[in-house]
Design a protein around this motif. Structure first.
Motif, mmCIF file in Angstrom:
data_model
loop_
_atom_site.group_PDB
_atom_site.id
_atom_site.type_symbol
_atom_site.label_atom_id
_atom_site.label_comp_id
_atom_site.label_asym_id
_atom_site.label_seq_id
_atom_site.Cartn_x
_atom_site.Cartn_y
_atom_site.Cartn_z
ATOM 1 N N ASP A 73 1.053 -1.052 -0.128
ATOM 2 C CA ASP A 73 -0.168 0.491 -0.217
ATOM 3 C C ASP A 73 0.506 0.763 0.217
ATOM 4 O OD1 ASP A 73 -2.780 1.471 0.226
ATOM 5 O OD2 ASP A 73 -2.897 0.869 2.183
ATOM 6 N N VAL A 75 1.095 5.296 2.091
ATOM 7 C CA VAL A 75 0.685 5.275 3.021
ATOM 8 C C VAL A 75 1.379 7.249 3.152
ATOM 9 C CG1 VAL A 75 0.192 5.405 5.898
ATOM 10 C CG2 VAL A 75 0.166 3.291 4.634
ATOM 11 N N ASP A 76 0.451 7.557 3.875
ATOM 12 C CA ASP A 76 0.908 9.654 3.911
ATOM 13 C C ASP A 76 0.990 9.503 6.032
ATOM 14 O OD1 ASP A 76 0.596 11.162 1.076
ATOM 15 O OD2 ASP A 76 -1.434 10.675 1.821
ATOM 16 N N SER A 77 2.536 10.088 5.877
ATOM 17 C CA SER A 77 2.308 10.424 7.136
ATOM 18 C C SER A 77 3.205 11.500 7.261
ATOM 19 C CB SER A 77 4.119 9.450 7.472
ATOM 20 O OG SER A 77 4.828 9.606 9.042
ATOM 21 N N ASP A 94 5.102 1.409 0.743
ATOM 22 C CA ASP A 94 5.311 0.134 1.678
ATOM 23 C C ASP A 94 5.265 -1.147 0.953
ATOM 24 O OD1 ASP A 94 5.641 0.317 4.243
ATOM 25 O OD2 ASP A 94 3.696 1.621 4.571
ATOM 26 N N TRP A 127 2.700 2.256 15.485
ATOM 27 C CA TRP A 127 1.731 3.335 14.611
ATOM 28 C C TRP A 127 0.683 2.450 14.501
ATOM 29 C CZ3 TRP A 127 2.491 5.210 9.313
ATOM 30 C CH2 TRP A 127 1.909 6.321 8.800
ATOM 31 N N TYR A 128 -0.264 2.960 14.568
ATOM 32 C CA TYR A 128 -2.124 2.095 13.628
ATOM 33 C C TYR A 128 -1.729 1.477 12.320
ATOM 34 C CZ TYR A 128 -3.331 6.164 11.682
ATOM 35 O OH TYR A 128 -3.376 6.983 10.863
ATOM 36 N N GLU A 129 -0.525 2.405 11.620
ATOM 37 C CA GLU A 129 -0.204 1.725 9.865
ATOM 38 C C GLU A 129 0.849 0.999 10.354
ATOM 39 O OE1 GLU A 129 -2.435 2.614 7.014
ATOM 40 O OE2 GLU A 129 -3.011 4.525 7.518
ATOM 41 N N THR A 130 1.601 0.860 10.248
ATOM 42 C CA THR A 130 2.387 -0.104 10.868
ATOM 43 C C THR A 130 1.711 -1.261 10.927
ATOM 44 O OG1 THR A 130 3.934 1.159 11.502
ATOM 45 C CG2 THR A 130 4.817 -1.001 11.643
ATOM 46 N N ARG A 132 -1.484 -2.241 10.824
ATOM 47 C CA ARG A 132 -2.114 -3.009 9.059
ATOM 48 C C ARG A 132 -1.243 -3.316 7.542
ATOM 49 N NH1 ARG A 132 -3.984 -0.486 4.447
ATOM 50 N NH2 ARG A 132 -2.767 1.432 5.014
ATOM 51 N N ILE A 133 -0.285 -2.294 7.783
ATOM 52 C CA ILE A 133 0.423 -3.459 6.479
ATOM 53 C C ILE A 133 1.260 -4.168 7.359
ATOM 54 C CG2 ILE A 133 3.125 -2.448 5.739
ATOM 55 C CD1 ILE A 133 1.135 -0.149 4.958
#
Length: 152
Positions: A73, A75-77, A94, A127-130, A132-133
């Motif tokens: 995906d 992702v914007d950070s 990612d 981090w919640y995105e980490t 999920r990835i």
């Protein structure tokens, strides 16, 4: 271009490296999120593809060689300072990767590098995105074959 208070987003590359169901993470040595466990990765360099950047960053930060399974995906950070100004802005690409060879040793911007089971990952402050990835990458690794040209 400065990483802090940039005038445009920086392309960052993150790699979820999977080996026997475990995931390789690094402890970040620099901001943003210094001291946090995260994916190996970093900024893309001029003249390199995203895949080349992922292979380079994983080797620099963990000492291991990988093959790329595919894109997970984008992702914007963005991190804002106390006045609301954008202090950091990364567009993160990612990739899912499979371990090929090498012993894990932290290097580059990584303060540490370590393999974690999915159960251990659940206990980390990520981090919640980490999170999920990583979940998406584990699904990909269980069902995909390496992408053509992944050793580029």
């Amino acid at each position: 271009m400065p990483r802090e208070y940039p005038d445009r987003p920086i392309v960052g590359i993150g790699a979820v490296v999977v080996h026997g169901g475990d995931v390789l993470l690094i402890k970040r040595g620099k901001p943003p999120r210094a001291g946090w466990w995260s994916l190996p990765g970093g900024a893309q360099k001029v003249g390199e593809t995203v895949f080349q950047g992922a292979l380079r960053e994983v080797k620099e930060e963990t000492g291991v060689d990988v093959e790329i399974i595919g894109l997970i995906d984008v992702v914007d950070s963005m991190t804002r300072d106390s006045q609301g100004k954008v202090q950091y802005h990364y567009t993160l690409v990612d990739l899912a990767c499979r371990w090929v060879s090498g012993d894990t040793i932290a290097g580059g911007d990584a303060a540490d590098a370590k393999w974690f089971t999915p159960f251990e990952i659940d206990d980390l402050d990520l981090w919640y995105e980490t999170r999920r990835i990583i979940s998406l990458a584990l699904e990909m690794a269980a069902s995909e074959t390496p992408t053509e040209g992944s050793s580029a």
